[in-house]
Design a protein around this motif. Structure first.
Motif, short mmCIF file in Angstrom:
data_model
loop_
_atom_site.label_atom_id
_atom_site.label_comp_id
_atom_site.label_asym_id
_atom_site.label_seq_id
_atom_site.Cartn_x
_atom_site.Cartn_y
_atom_site.Cartn_z
N GLU A 240 9.35 7.83 -8.48
CA GLU A 240 10.11 6.76 -9.13
C GLU A 240 9.56 5.39 -8.76
O GLU A 240 10.28 4.40 -8.64
CB GLU A 240 11.60 6.83 -8.75
N GLY A 241 8.25 5.32 -8.56
CA GLY A 241 7.60 4.05 -8.24
C GLY A 241 7.78 3.61 -6.79
O GLY A 241 7.35 2.52 -6.41
N ILE A 242 8.41 4.44 -5.96
CA ILE A 242 8.71 4.07 -4.58
C ILE A 242 7.65 4.65 -3.63
O ILE A 242 7.37 5.85 -3.65
CB ILE A 242 10.11 4.57 -4.16
N GLU A 243 7.08 3.78 -2.81
CA GLU A 243 6.13 4.22 -1.80
C GLU A 243 6.88 4.90 -0.64
O GLU A 243 7.96 4.45 -0.25
CB GLU A 243 5.35 3.03 -1.24
N PRO A 244 6.32 5.97 -0.10
CA PRO A 244 6.95 6.60 1.06
C PRO A 244 6.70 5.80 2.33
O PRO A 244 5.56 5.64 2.77
CB PRO A 244 6.25 7.97 1.13
N ASN A 245 7.74 5.24 2.90
CA ASN A 245 7.65 4.53 4.17
C ASN A 245 9.04 4.45 4.80
O ASN A 245 10.05 4.81 4.16
CB ASN A 245 7.05 3.13 4.01
N SER A 246 9.11 3.99 6.01
CA SER A 246 10.38 3.93 6.73
C SER A 246 11.39 3.03 6.04
O SER A 246 12.60 3.33 6.00
CB SER A 246 10.15 3.46 8.17
N ALA A 247 10.92 1.92 5.47
CA ALA A 247 11.83 0.98 4.81
C ALA A 247 12.49 1.62 3.59
O ALA A 247 13.70 1.50 3.38
CB ALA A 247 11.08 -0.27 4.42
N SER A 248 11.71 2.34 2.78
CA SER A 248 12.29 2.96 1.58
C SER A 248 13.24 4.09 1.94
O SER A 248 14.22 4.33 1.22
CB SER A 248 11.17 3.46 0.66
N VAL A 249 12.96 4.77 3.06
CA VAL A 249 13.89 5.81 3.52
C VAL A 249 15.18 5.18 4.02
O VAL A 249 16.28 5.63 3.70
CB VAL A 249 13.23 6.67 4.62
#
Length: 395
Positions: free
Chosen positions: A325-334
């Motif tokens: 969904e256009g979201i990069e996997p990283n701690s902030a997005s989690v």
């Protein structure tokens, strides 16, 4: 005086001048002075035998030549040599004492013994690096087995731990094995205790020829349901979809099914026994046993789609991590609940290991912010100590 064989007898001789001897009044009566007296007059020392005559006899036994004896102020050659050797030894010992590196005691928190780590292939590289650091920290007093065959997946690791714990004859928990899992334990393993270690991020990965960098949730569901068999149907190139998955014991696969796919959706049955058997220009699905094999297979298989631990995927330059969904996997997005493909990494022990056991000591090192936790960050994991509630270890 009777002498036994081998005995020596010293005779004290008094020197007296004869009547016709030169300068009798000034002739010294002791041997050293007599020699100096001769030297002052530049007489050869052989004159000594002319001036001093020794008369002696042995009544019985074997006669031997009677020799001059005199006092020696200094040590004999043998004694002098022995003194030199002892001095040399002393100097050598002192040099070694002051130049060698002093022995260091192992730091607090270290223990002696052996430890075996098992479980998640996705977590193997990170925990192996921590294990090597711990061995160095403890000056080699503990040996940690991180062989690749120990890491066959989360479920396999927990089965191994449970079996070893039941076979353990000592009191308390198992002291020499820790298993790492990407998911919570199954209910049948009642004796296994979980300790949250880090937040694990995962990602979908594709072969470079797919032409895809981003997928939405519906596209992902359709791909894994078999409804989409060509990448052109989701905005990619005209290449058939080949699903490369982990085996059922994999925590990475379990998290994919539980958090990314539709509730209750399972992966399609495999179409071939080995990934190399997928026919060219045809869709299909195959399974591999570990993360590194999956990444190599995706890189080598046209149109391949797989799933991997994020850090391992980023270290591989031959595959493309896919955004969801256009979201990069990283701690902030989690933390913002925007990225779904993640879970908590757990360390499992069989019951509570003794406090001074290798298992307990290693887990303390792994959770310490300045040691194990720092290494986990370097590998792309977020340690549980970074959260307000480390025991919960969840955003």
């Amino acid at each position: 005086m009777q002498l036994n064989p081998g005995w020596l007898f010293k005779v004290l001789v008094t020197l007296e001048a004869e009547a016709d001897a030169p300068e009798p009044a000034s002739l010294p009566t002791d041997l050293p002075r007599l020699r100096r007296w001769l030297a002052m007059r530049r007489w050869p020392e052989r004159r000594l035998n002319e001036l001093v005559k020794v008369q002696a006899a042995i009544k019985s036994g074997r006669e031997r030549q009677i020799r001059w004896t005199e006092s020696h102020t200094y040590a004999s050659p043998r004694v002098a040599a022995l003194v030199v050797v002892l001095v040399a030894l002393g100097v050598t010992q002192s040099t070694l004492t002051f130049t060698r590196e002093p022995e260091r005691a192992a730091p607090l928190g270290c223990t002696q013994g052996q430890l075996r780590l098992t479980g998640s292939t996705a977590f193997r590289q990170a925990v192996t690096d921590v294990a090597r650091a711990y061995e160095k920290h403890c000056l080699g007093q503990v040996t940690i087995d991180t062989d690749e065959e120990n890491f066959e997946g989360s479920d396999a690791g927990m089965t191994s731990l449970d079996t070893a714990g039941k076979a353990h004859k000592g009191e308390g928990g198992l002291p020499d094995q820790v298993t790492f899992s990407d998911t919570r334990k199954p209910p049948q393993y009642t004796a296994l205790l979980a300790k949250p270690v880090a937040l694990s991020l995962f990602t979908l990965v594709v072969n470079k020829d797919t032409g895809v960098h981003d997928l939405n949730r519906k596209q992902i569901l359709d791909l894994y349901a078999g409804d989409v068999t060509n990448w052109k149907d989701v905005g990619g190139n005209d290449v058939p979809v080949r699903l490369v998955s982990r085996n059922p014991d994999s925590g990475t696969r379990t998290v994919l099914e539980q958090k990314v796919l539709a509730k209750g959706q399972r992966l399609l049955a495999t179409t071939v026994r080995s990934c190399v058997e997928i026919p060219a220009k045809e869709a299909g699905r195959c399974e591999v046993k570990d993360t590194s094999t999956l990444l190599r297979t995706v890189a080598a298989t046209d149109g391949a789609l797989g799933h991997s631990e994020l850090g391992a995927a980023r270290r591989s330059t031959d595959v493309i991590p896919v955004r969801i969904e256009g979201i990069e996997p990283n701690s902030a997005s989690v933390t913002q609940n925007l990225y779904p493909y993640w879970d908590t990494e757990y360390a499992y022990t069989y019951k509570t290991p003794p406090a001074e056991s290798p298992a307990a000591a290693f887990l303390r090192f792994l959770s310490a912010n300045e040691s194990g936790a720092a290494l986990l960050r370097e590998k792309g994991f977020q340690p549980c100590v970074d959260f307000a509630s480390p025991l919960k270890c969840s955003p």
